[in-house]
Design a protein around this motif. Structure first.
Motif, short mmCIF file in Angstrom:
data_model
loop_
_atom_site.label_atom_id
_atom_site.label_comp_id
_atom_site.label_asym_id
_atom_site.label_seq_id
_atom_site.Cartn_x
_atom_site.Cartn_y
_atom_site.Cartn_z
N THR A 248 -37.39 -13.49 14.74
CA THR A 248 -36.95 -13.26 16.08
C THR A 248 -36.19 -12.07 15.94
O THR A 248 -35.62 -11.71 14.77
CB THR A 248 -36.10 -14.31 16.91
N PRO A 249 -35.92 -11.31 17.01
CA PRO A 249 -34.98 -9.96 16.80
C PRO A 249 -33.66 -10.49 16.48
O PRO A 249 -32.91 -9.45 15.86
CB PRO A 249 -34.83 -9.63 18.69
N HIS A 250 -33.09 -11.46 16.40
CA HIS A 250 -31.84 -12.05 15.87
C HIS A 250 -31.99 -11.74 14.37
O HIS A 250 -30.99 -11.64 13.85
CB HIS A 250 -31.67 -13.48 16.17
N ASP A 251 -33.06 -11.95 13.89
CA ASP A 251 -33.06 -11.57 12.26
C ASP A 251 -33.38 -10.29 11.69
O ASP A 251 -33.23 -10.05 10.57
CB ASP A 251 -34.67 -12.41 11.82
N SER B 64 -42.15 -4.36 17.69
CA SER B 64 -41.96 -5.42 18.55
C SER B 64 -43.33 -6.31 18.59
O SER B 64 -44.26 -5.62 18.54
CB SER B 64 -41.68 -5.05 19.90
N GLY C 183 -40.85 -11.37 20.17
CA GLY C 183 -39.93 -10.62 20.59
C GLY C 183 -39.65 -9.01 20.59
O GLY C 183 -40.64 -8.55 19.90
N LYS D 21 -35.39 -4.38 19.70
CA LYS D 21 -34.60 -3.13 20.17
C LYS D 21 -33.64 -2.55 19.52
O LYS D 21 -32.73 -3.22 18.69
CB LYS D 21 -33.79 -3.78 21.58
N HIS E 225 -34.16 -1.33 16.50
CA HIS E 225 -34.15 -1.79 15.06
C HIS E 225 -35.59 -1.07 14.57
O HIS E 225 -36.59 -0.77 15.49
CB HIS E 225 -34.36 -3.17 14.73
#
Length: 62
Positions: free
Chosen positions: A11-14, A39, A56, A59, A61
């Motif tokens: 996910t974007p958190h990773d 994305s 996701g 943003k 990255h």
């Protein structure tokens, strides 16, 4: 035994995404490689062939 071609979902958190060999110990893995994933797409590690799938938006990255 796991399927080596199965995508690892992230996910974007990773992000930022890096691979050091998902089946290797840290001391004997391949070098840490940062992977420029887009994305909602997939990317393959050039060292070990692990496939990562981003669910996701990436943003800010690469």
């Amino acid at each position: 035994m796991t399927d080596q071609n199965a995508a690892i979902t992230i996910t974007p958190h990773d992000l930022p995404l890096h691979c050091s060999g998902p089946q290797n110990e840290t001391w004997n893995g391949h070098p840490r490689v940062f992977l420029p994933i887009q994305s909602n797409s997939t990317i393959e590690c050039p060292y070990c062939g692990a496939v990562y799938q981003l669910v996701g938006e990436a943003k800010g990255h690469h």
